[in-house]
Enzyme design. Structure first.
Site, mmCIF file in Angstrom:
data_model
loop_
_atom_site.group_PDB
_atom_site.id
_atom_site.type_symbol
_atom_site.label_atom_id
_atom_site.label_comp_id
_atom_site.label_asym_id
_atom_site.label_seq_id
_atom_site.Cartn_x
_atom_site.Cartn_y
_atom_site.Cartn_z
ATOM 1 N N ASP A 51 -4.920 2.968 -2.429
ATOM 2 C CA ASP A 51 -6.008 3.409 -1.549
ATOM 3 C C ASP A 51 -6.586 4.730 -2.034
ATOM 4 O O ASP A 51 -5.993 5.787 -1.823
ATOM 5 C CB ASP A 51 -5.492 3.558 -0.120
ATOM 6 N N MET A 108 -12.288 3.612 -1.548
ATOM 7 C CA MET A 108 -13.035 4.050 -0.350
ATOM 8 C C MET A 108 -13.742 5.357 -0.729
ATOM 9 O O MET A 108 -13.386 6.430 -0.236
ATOM 10 C CB MET A 108 -12.059 4.217 0.823
ATOM 11 N N MET A 145 -9.340 7.550 -1.682
ATOM 12 C CA MET A 145 -10.252 8.067 -0.659
ATOM 13 C C MET A 145 -10.827 9.407 -1.122
ATOM 14 O O MET A 145 -10.088 10.226 -1.659
ATOM 15 C CB MET A 145 -9.511 8.241 0.669
ATOM 16 N N ASP A 178 -6.321 -6.154 5.220
ATOM 17 C CA ASP A 178 -5.773 -4.805 5.047
ATOM 18 C C ASP A 178 -5.889 -3.987 6.321
ATOM 19 O O ASP A 178 -6.982 -3.792 6.837
ATOM 20 C CB ASP A 178 -6.565 -4.116 3.916
ATOM 21 N N SER A 231 0.863 -1.189 0.000
ATOM 22 C CA SER A 231 0.000 0.000 0.000
ATOM 23 C C SER A 231 0.894 1.232 0.000
ATOM 24 O O SER A 231 1.700 1.406 0.917
ATOM 25 C CB SER A 231 -0.889 0.018 1.244
ATOM 26 N N MET A 289 -11.106 -5.528 6.306
ATOM 27 C CA MET A 289 -10.377 -4.419 6.913
ATOM 28 C C MET A 289 -10.116 -4.750 8.378
ATOM 29 O O MET A 289 -11.066 -5.026 9.135
ATOM 30 C CB MET A 289 -11.185 -3.120 6.838
ATOM 31 N N HIS A 307 -1.062 -1.868 -3.989
ATOM 32 C CA HIS A 307 -2.384 -1.595 -3.424
ATOM 33 C C HIS A 307 -2.609 -0.089 -3.427
ATOM 34 O O HIS A 307 -1.823 0.657 -2.855
ATOM 35 C CB HIS A 307 -2.437 -2.145 -2.005
ATOM 36 N N HIS A 310 -8.278 -0.083 -4.181
ATOM 37 C CA HIS A 310 -9.182 -0.163 -3.015
ATOM 38 C C HIS A 310 -9.936 1.166 -2.958
ATOM 39 O O HIS A 310 -9.394 2.167 -2.502
ATOM 40 C CB HIS A 310 -8.339 -0.396 -1.756
#
Ligand code: DX5
Ligand code: ZN
Length: 353
Positions: A38, A71, A40, A179, A11, A140, A36, A69
């Protein structure tokens, strides 16, 4: 191609955000199997990171699979941007208000792996309606939004192993990702619970840490945990290992391969180094992931035997009609190493494009 069963996804959230390309290269050199990402939106989680534009710019930096991923509140609305950016797998959160099924179907239709993530408080049952549409379940073990948080042991213990049940009956593919707070202290636990992919950020990108050493340690500890808790002390079958299921004349081999692929197991058909048939062509090998061998023997054992008998009859028929070109021109075997590794095991269980 990595050894062992567990895979490490780096990540980059807690890496040097001013040098993301360099950090992606660093993760690849350290042996991370995937990157990975992330994403957001400061709505679904109280943080804002990067989006499809940044991912698209990073795509040429590495051939390592991009594991997005998301979010964000509206993954369906922005999905095409992430597909176009080159993500190999896309995981959205089951808690979003948007309809989820159409988004999972679109991800798969685009030939990528579709995943659902759960916040710590969300029960696994929330994924039940999407059982048949999932390639990835992301558990998570921290509240989503930030790296560097404390790992939630109780959440891991309650969810990782049961999450595998969502892939019950599927001989191949279907991955459980964990994760949040994953590092050398927690890797053995999550490996012992059957986690396939360990997402790690702080563990790799903390100043003074050797990311290559952390990757090796986490992978070894996770596989040790798996061996002890799930495999009677035996080391797990390496995820990328392949084996030969059967050797047959090409046409019969390709037909059986088609049946096996229809059952969800990837097959590589390669000209083998065995005998040359009366038609002048060598037998072909069906190479499959070793992790599926036991299932295949049970499900396709009879079909394999029937194909072998059919092959014998075909050879006898040709010879009986005086056709024998087995010595005419040497038909070279194909190198089993190259395509098999690419096709049968390494990457996320993405749909073939
Ligand atoms: C948190 C993210 C995680 C995080 C992992 O919301 O989804 O991927 O970056 O970082 P560590 O390993 O530091 O918990
Ligand atoms: Zn994440």
């Amino acid at each position: 191609m990595s050894e062992g069963r567990a895979r490490i996804a780096a990540s980059i959230l807690n890496s040097d955000l001013a040098n993301l390309a360099r950090e992606v290269r660093r993760a690849e050199r350290a042996g991370a199997d995937r990157i990975h990402l992330d994403v957001m939106d400061a709505h679904f989680v109280p943080n804002l990171t990067f989006g499809a534009g940044t991912i698209k710019a990073l795509r040429p930096v590495t051939r390592r699979p991009f594991d997005a991923h998301l979010m964000i509140d509206e993954p369906g609305r922005y999905l095409d941007d992430y597909l176009e950016a080159g993500c190999d797998s896309i995981t959205v959160h089951v808690e979003v208000a948007e309809p989820i099924e159409p988004t999972l179907r679109r991800i798969r239709r685009a030939g990528r792996a579709a995943g659902l993530a759960l916040r710590p408080a969300t029960p696994l049952a929330a994924l039940e309606p999407y059982r048949g549409l999932l390639d990835i379940v992301l558990v998570m073990t921290v509240e989503p939004g930030f790296g560097g948080q404390q790992f939630m042991v109780d959440v891991a213990a309650a969810k990782i192993l049961p999450a595998r049940d969502l892939f019950a009956g599927r001989p191949w593919g279907g991955e459980v990702h964990v994760d949040g707070g994953v590092n050398r202290e927690t890797a053995e636990l999550v490996g012992g619970l059957g986690a396939d992919v360990l997402v790690a950020g702080t563990a790799l990108f903390t100043r003074g840490r050797d990311p290559a050493r952390e990757v090796r340690l986490m992978r070894a500890l996770a596989d040790e945990g798996y061996a002890q808790q799930r495999n009677e002390g035996r080391p797990p079958i390496p995820r990328d290992a392949t084996c030969r299921f059967v050797r047959l004349p090409r046409a019969i081999a390709e037909r059986l391969a088609g049946e096996i692929e229809a059952a969800g197991v990837p097959v590589v058909v390669l000209r083998g180094d065995g005998s040359i048939n009366p038609d002048g062509v060598r037998d072909h090998d069906l190479l499959v992931p070793r992790t599926t061998e036991a299932w295949l023997v049970e499900r396709f054992g009879p079909a394999r035997d029937a194909a072998l008998a059919e092959a014998e009859a075909w050879r006898a028929d040709l010879l009986g009609r005086g056709v024998d070109r087995s010595r005419d021109h040497p038909d070279q075997p194909e190198d089993p190493a190259r395509p098999a590794a690419e096709e049968a095991g390494g990457s996320p269980p993405a749909r073939r494009r």
